[in-house]
Enzyme design. Sequence first.
Site, PDB file in Angstrom:
ATOM      1  N   ILE A 222       0.821  -1.218   0.000  1.00  0.00           N
ATOM      2  CA  ILE A 222       0.000   0.000   0.000  1.00  0.00           C
ATOM      3  C   ILE A 222       0.856   1.270   0.000  1.00  0.00           C
ATOM      4  CG2 ILE A 222      -1.897  -1.238   1.135  1.00  0.00           C
ATOM      5  CD1 ILE A 222      -1.414   0.573   3.618  1.00  0.00           C
TER       6      ILE A 222
ATOM      7  N   PHE B 125       5.006   0.960  15.686  1.00  0.00           N
ATOM      8  CA  PHE B 125       6.270   0.742  16.389  1.00  0.00           C
ATOM      9  C   PHE B 125       5.958   0.202  17.783  1.00  0.00           C
ATOM     10  CE2 PHE B 125       7.625   3.570  13.073  1.00  0.00           C
ATOM     11  CZ  PHE B 125       8.972   3.295  12.868  1.00  0.00           C
TER      12      PHE B 125
ATOM     13  N   GLN C 269       9.267   7.840  13.675  1.00  0.00           N
ATOM     14  CA  GLN C 269       8.097   6.970  13.881  1.00  0.00           C
ATOM     15  C   GLN C 269       6.849   7.612  13.284  1.00  0.00           C
ATOM     16  OE1 GLN C 269       7.380   5.185  17.683  1.00  0.00           O
ATOM     17  NE2 GLN C 269       9.539   5.086  18.240  1.00  0.00           N
TER      18      GLN C 269
ATOM     19  N   TYR D   1       0.976   6.391  16.193  1.00  0.00           N
ATOM     20  CA  TYR D   1      -0.022   5.413  15.739  1.00  0.00           C
ATOM     21  C   TYR D   1      -1.435   5.960  15.932  1.00  0.00           C
ATOM     22  CZ  TYR D   1      -2.635   1.012  15.488  1.00  0.00           C
ATOM     23  OH  TYR D   1      -3.542   0.016  15.158  1.00  0.00           O
TER      24      TYR D   1
END
Length: 277
Positions: A64, A95, A106, A194
């Site tokens: 992707i 992570f 990150q 995230y």
Amino acid sequence: MSSSNCVALVTGANKGIGFVIVRDLCRRFSGDVVLTARDEARGRAAVQQLQAEGLSPLFHQLDIDDRQSIRALRDFLRKEYGGLDVLVNNAGIAFKTADTTPFHIQAEVTMKTNFFGTRDVCTELLPLIKPQGRVVNVSSFVSVNSLKKCSRELQQKFRSETITEEELVGLMNKFVEDTKNGVHRKEGWPDTAYGVTKIGVTVLSRIHARKLSEQRGGDKILLNACCPGWVRTDMGGPKASKSPEEGAETPVYLALLPSDAEGPHGEFISEKRVVQW
């Protein structure tokens, strides 16, 4: 064209929740099921594992992060099936908590895959979704919790019913830039790369659902974001409360909503229930 003209596709499906979603769809979806993975060898090994269980998934490579890879998949679906009935955007990265990679790196790496990769898949594949199609974006409850940790101003933007895709992209890019400049806390962002990427996925889902309602309202396509829960996978770790089979339940439920269903649409779903965004 394939003899079966119905097709479901799952991204990031060689292991974990994605793998189980493919298994469940092979058992319950009346049509072909395509397992995709970035690594061809791992993807084909996953297909063989399901074939050993008596199931018949197909394999197609998909990274992707690679627009050419996405377009090759798009062309395959168009040629073989004339479109796509079910899309489950499951591919994503995180992570580990103990990872010492600098936070700004990150942020950039996670954003590239989780938000921009998912967005690129949607850009290329949403136009292929057939009437009564189903789109499921696997987000996370972390997105809800991370939203609450954002500044009031950011919360208002992310909850807006009129936010555009361009505005959302601008905000996701700003987060990455703010981490590079060491000012993300000052600018109202939480300390989770995230979580912010999954805010992006949830809000993108709301935007795309709104667009579908406006542009293809009669086609009864249902698009939702969902949380699979905390699942025992490479990402979730061994202490998580749910098995991959339990984690797949809500995504599969949304992928198989009956053809006469009016909703849910444009919602965030956890445990098969709508959660306030």
